[in-house]
Design an enzyme around this catalytic site. Structure first.
Site, PDB file in Angstrom:
ATOM      1  CG  ASN A 159      11.851   5.597  64.362  1.00 62.21           C
ATOM      2  OD1 ASN A 159      11.280   5.371  65.464  1.00 62.21           O
ATOM      3  ND2 ASN A 159      12.791   6.441  63.906  1.00 62.21           N
ATOM      4  CE  LYS A 182      -0.061   6.960  71.774  1.00 60.83           C
ATOM      5  NZ  LYS A 182       0.641   6.228  70.711  1.00 60.83           N
ATOM      6  CB  ALA A 184       4.244   3.752  67.635  1.00 60.53           C
ATOM      7  CB  SER A 239       6.064  14.549  63.616  1.00 64.43           C
ATOM      8  OG  SER A 239       4.812  15.102  64.090  1.00 64.43           O
ATOM      9  CD  GLU A 260      14.496  11.837  68.839  1.00 63.65           C
ATOM     10  OE1 GLU A 260      14.462  12.319  67.619  1.00 63.65           O
ATOM     11  OE2 GLU A 260      14.987  10.447  69.211  1.00 63.65           O
ATOM     12  CB  CYS A 294      14.901  11.062  63.899  1.00 62.59           C
ATOM     13  SG  CYS A 294      13.343  10.670  64.279  1.00 62.59           S
ATOM     14  CD  GLU A 469      15.044   9.810  74.645  1.00 62.75           C
ATOM     15  OE1 GLU A 469      15.157   9.648  73.404  1.00 62.75           O
ATOM     16  OE2 GLU A 469      13.727   9.951  75.134  1.00 62.75           O
TER      17      GLU A 469
END
Ligand code: SIN
Length: 490
Positions: A159, A182, A184, A239, A260, A294, A469
């Site tokens: 996102n 890695k 998304a 998620s 997170e 989120c 963060e």
């Protein structure tokens, strides 16, 4: 449609391992899709276990030299990376828009947001102080010093393809850690371009390693990192079910974790609120990235006394939003990321209507624009048992409920396993103090809808995870404390 960049070499199509741009060991590749058209426009390596191991070997080998680089020099490298991100923000913004779908102005804004974390941690690198501890006995000196944890694995979401990975990599590098990452599956290109600019900024070979992988192969990559004791920390945004899996799978190697995870943010408008400010805050927060955030409000509670007025003002604003492709400068809301995202939004709207909610704006997909568009939508008459109240919708839907009692609305706001963000609007200072304390959430917006900033601690409680963060706390997630005790000094 082709992707034209001022710097063609920012469109990378290989892994970045040990300072080399390379194919997957298997030679496999997968397609990256433009969500506006659901059509492939690029491809990247489809990594697997061999690539994950190669990345880890490089990061492990690079760690001793990188942790020995003086903090001031690490800081300078990060400052150059920040400058390069800003210099190339248009190209990077185009990459984000193309692979993620957000409008170009918003995508360029995301680059500024990503760079702000790099700038912040460039400054924090030189401030990771420890303590001199007053000794309890004579003849002793006692110190607490901070050290980098070692190799960290970063798994970032689609996102915010730049900001989320930047706010993991920047503090890790600032602390003296090396990184395997890695990005998304849906949005690898922005991360690869960021790695290219990190290389140009002077990040040494092996310090930052990026492995791309399709949804089918991502677990192979991550499993290698989870099982290996040399990965000392895992940082993940995504998620809650995946976060739980990663926490369980990190147990054997006892990794430090920052997770997170999902949210289900309440947004409460009291009868004494400044309604224009509340509508502004809701629009900014809910429709950022088309609702695929989120921290965006997922449940809106409006006091009975102002409900109809608020909804009327809100609908006027929502109905005026321009939906369209990122390439159109007037677009404010782009496509959702993929067909599954559209299906979820449709399911939530259908479920709410079947249980008695009403659509007062939008409510439908927009197939004429492309396969992944959905109208910005306002629902009223929403109740706690509807799917849109229980799950994160991750789309442009505002579900509104009425309330008339402060205690009841706080209980309902907290009545979720999640605790990432919460917002409320009121002019009553006593109520502000009560809710600031009572709401179970890691971030709280008080008469404010845009809360995230590099200087602020970002993270959740409850099923929204742990770790922070950004802010002065963010670098500590990548360090451990070593206690030194020197005796025999008297
Ligand atoms: C997120 O959606 O996970 C992050 C949003 C932000 O940084 O504000």
């Amino acid at each position: 449609m082709s992707l034209t960049l001022q710097r063609d070499d920012l469109l990378r199509s290989k892994h970045f391992i040990g300072g080399r741009w390379c194919e997957a060991a298997s030679g496999a590749r997968y397609d990256v899709e433009d969500p506006a058209l659901a059509r492939a426009f690029a491809s990247v390596p489809d990594g697997g276990a061999d690539d994950a191991r190669a990345a880890l070997e490089s990061a492990h080998a690079a760690f001793p030299a990188w942790r020995a680089v003086p903090a001031r020099d690490r800081s300078r490298i990060l400052a150059r990376w920040n400058a390069l991100l800003l210099e190339h923000k248009e190209d990077l913004g185009k990459l984000i828009s193309r692979e993620q779908g957000k409008p170009l102005a918003e995508a360029i804004g995301e680059i500024a947001y990503a760079a702000s974390y790099v700038e912040w941690f460039a400054a924090e690198a030189v401030r990771s102080y420890g303590d001199v501890i007053p000794p309890p006995v004579r003849g002793r000196q006692m110190f607490a010093v901070k050290e980098p944890v070692g190799v960290i694995a970063a798994i970032s979401p689609w996102n915010f393809p730049a900001a989320m990975i930047a706010r993991k990599i920047a503090p890790a590098l600032a602390a003296g850690c090396t990184v395997v990452a890695k990005p998304a599956e849906d949005t690898p290109l922005t991360a690869l371009a960021l790695a290219k600019l990190a290389e140009e900024a002077g990040v040494p070979a092996g310090v930052l390693n990026l492995v791309t992988a399709s949804r089918a192969h991502a677990p192979e990559v991550v499993d290698v990192w989870l099982a290996d004791t040399r990965v000392r920390k895992l940082t993940f945004t995504g998620s809650t079910p995946v976060g739980r899996h990663l926490a369980r799978a990190s147990a054997d190697t006892l990794k430090k974790l920052s997770l997170e995870l999902g949210g289900n943010a309440p947004f409460i408008v009291f009868e004494d609120a400044d309604l224009d400010a509340a509508v502004d805050g809701l629009m900014a927060s809910k429709f950022r990235n088309g609702g695929q955030t989120c921290v965006c409000p997922n449940r809106v509670y409006v006091h009975d006394a102002v409900h109809d007025d608020f909804v009327q003002r809100l609908v006027k604003r929502v109905a005026a939003l321009k939906v369209g492709p990122a390439s159109d400068p007037v677009s404010q809301i782009g496509p959702l990321i993929n067909a599954r995202a559209v299906e979820k939004v449709e399911r939530h709207v259908r479920d709410a209507l079947s249980k008695g909610a009403q659509v007062v704006s939008g409510g439908e997909p927009l197939p004429a624009l492309g396969p992944n568009y959905f109208q910005p939508t306002v629902l009223t008459g929403v109740t706690a048992t509807m799917d849109c109240s229980c799950e994160e919708t991750f789309g442009p839907v505002v579900p509104v409920s009425r309330f008339n009692d402060e205690g009841a609305v706080v209980a309902e706001a907290n009545g979720t396993p999640y605790g990432l963000a919460a917002y409320f609007y009121t002019r009553d200072v006593r109520r502000i103090a009560r809710l600031a304390s009572a709401l179970e959430s890691g971030l709280i917006g008080i008469n404010e809808g845009a809360v995230a900033a590099e200087a602020a601690p970002f993270g959740g409680i409850k099923a929204s995870g742990y770790g922070r963060e950004g802010s002065r706390y963010g670098i500590d997630e990548y360090m451990h404390i070593k206690y030194l005790c020197q005796g025999g000094l008297d």
